[in-house]
Design a protein around this motif. Structure first.
Motif, PDB file in Angstrom:
ATOM      1  N   TYR A   1       3.345  16.251  -1.626  1.00 43.52           N
ATOM      2  CA  TYR A   1       2.645  14.981  -1.545  1.00 43.52           C
ATOM      3  C   TYR A   1       1.792  14.909  -0.275  1.00 43.52           C
ATOM      4  CZ  TYR A   1       1.582  10.141  -0.749  1.00 43.52           C
ATOM      5  OH  TYR A   1       0.922   8.976  -0.474  1.00 43.52           O
TER       6      TYR A   1
ATOM      7  N   ARG B   1       0.847  -1.180   0.000  1.00 45.30           N
ATOM      8  CA  ARG B   1       0.000   0.000   0.000  1.00 45.30           C
ATOM      9  C   ARG B   1       0.886   1.234   0.000  1.00 45.30           C
ATOM     10  NH1 ARG B   1      -2.510   1.664   4.777  1.00 45.30           N
ATOM     11  NH2 ARG B   1      -3.326   3.677   4.210  1.00 45.30           N
ATOM     12  N   LEU B   2       0.553   2.190  -0.818  1.00 42.98           N
ATOM     13  CA  LEU B   2       1.349   3.411  -0.935  1.00 42.98           C
ATOM     14  C   LEU B   2       0.976   4.348   0.212  1.00 42.98           C
ATOM     15  CD1 LEU B   2       3.465   4.593  -2.827  1.00 42.98           C
ATOM     16  CD2 LEU B   2       1.648   5.761  -4.042  1.00 42.98           C
ATOM     17  N   ASP B   3       1.682   4.222   1.342  1.00 38.38           N
ATOM     18  CA  ASP B   3       1.415   5.080   2.487  1.00 38.38           C
ATOM     19  C   ASP B   3       2.544   6.101   2.650  1.00 38.38           C
ATOM     20  OD1 ASP B   3       3.396   3.367   3.295  1.00 38.38           O
ATOM     21  OD2 ASP B   3       2.488   2.885   5.224  1.00 38.38           O
ATOM     22  N   ARG B   4       2.436   6.925   3.655  1.00 42.82           N
ATOM     23  CA  ARG B   4       3.414   8.010   3.841  1.00 42.82           C
ATOM     24  C   ARG B   4       4.826   7.490   4.088  1.00 42.82           C
ATOM     25  NH1 ARG B   4       0.003  12.384   7.342  1.00 42.82           N
ATOM     26  NH2 ARG B   4      -1.250  13.100   5.574  1.00 42.82           N
ATOM     27  N   GLY B   5       4.945   6.414   4.810  1.00 44.14           N
ATOM     28  CA  GLY B   5       6.267   5.853   5.081  1.00 44.14           C
ATOM     29  C   GLY B   5       6.954   5.373   3.816  1.00 44.14           C
TER      30      GLY B   5
END
Length: 100
Positions: free
Chosen positions: A98, A45-49
């Motif tokens: 972003y 999943r494209l998360d902030r981390g």
């Protein structure tokens, strides 16, 4: 005779540094490619981390390119510092955009 051997040694050292930089760029590019969603068997999943990691990888890549392939490592100190500051500001701005 010493000046010639020193120049030859410096030239070999520069070539070696460029090869190491190229290998580092290749490794970091493969790592970034593996981290992006859709390129691995595991669902990512494209998360902030993850985005932060990819932004850091991009910053490292751009610094290596500027430093080793644009010959900034032999430039005056003010130019090295200003290119590092510009690189940091650019990538920090992209990450902040972003997050916004």
């Amino acid at each position: 005779m010493t000046d010639t051997s020193t120049a030859a040694t410096d030239h070999r050292h520069d070539k070696r540094l460029i090869v190491y930089a190229w290998l580092g760029l290749t490794a970091v590019t493969l790592l970034a490619w593996l981290l992006t969603p859709g390129h691995s068997e595991v669902s990512v999943r494209l998360d902030r981390g993850l985005v932060a990691g990819i932004v850091v990888i991009g910053a490292v890549k751009s610094r290596l390119i500027i430093r080793y392939f644009m010959e900034v490592r032999h430039a005056p100190r003010w130019l090295r510092i200003s290119t590092d500051a510009w690189t940091a500001a650019l990538w920090l701005s992209l990450f902040c955009l972003y997050l916004y």
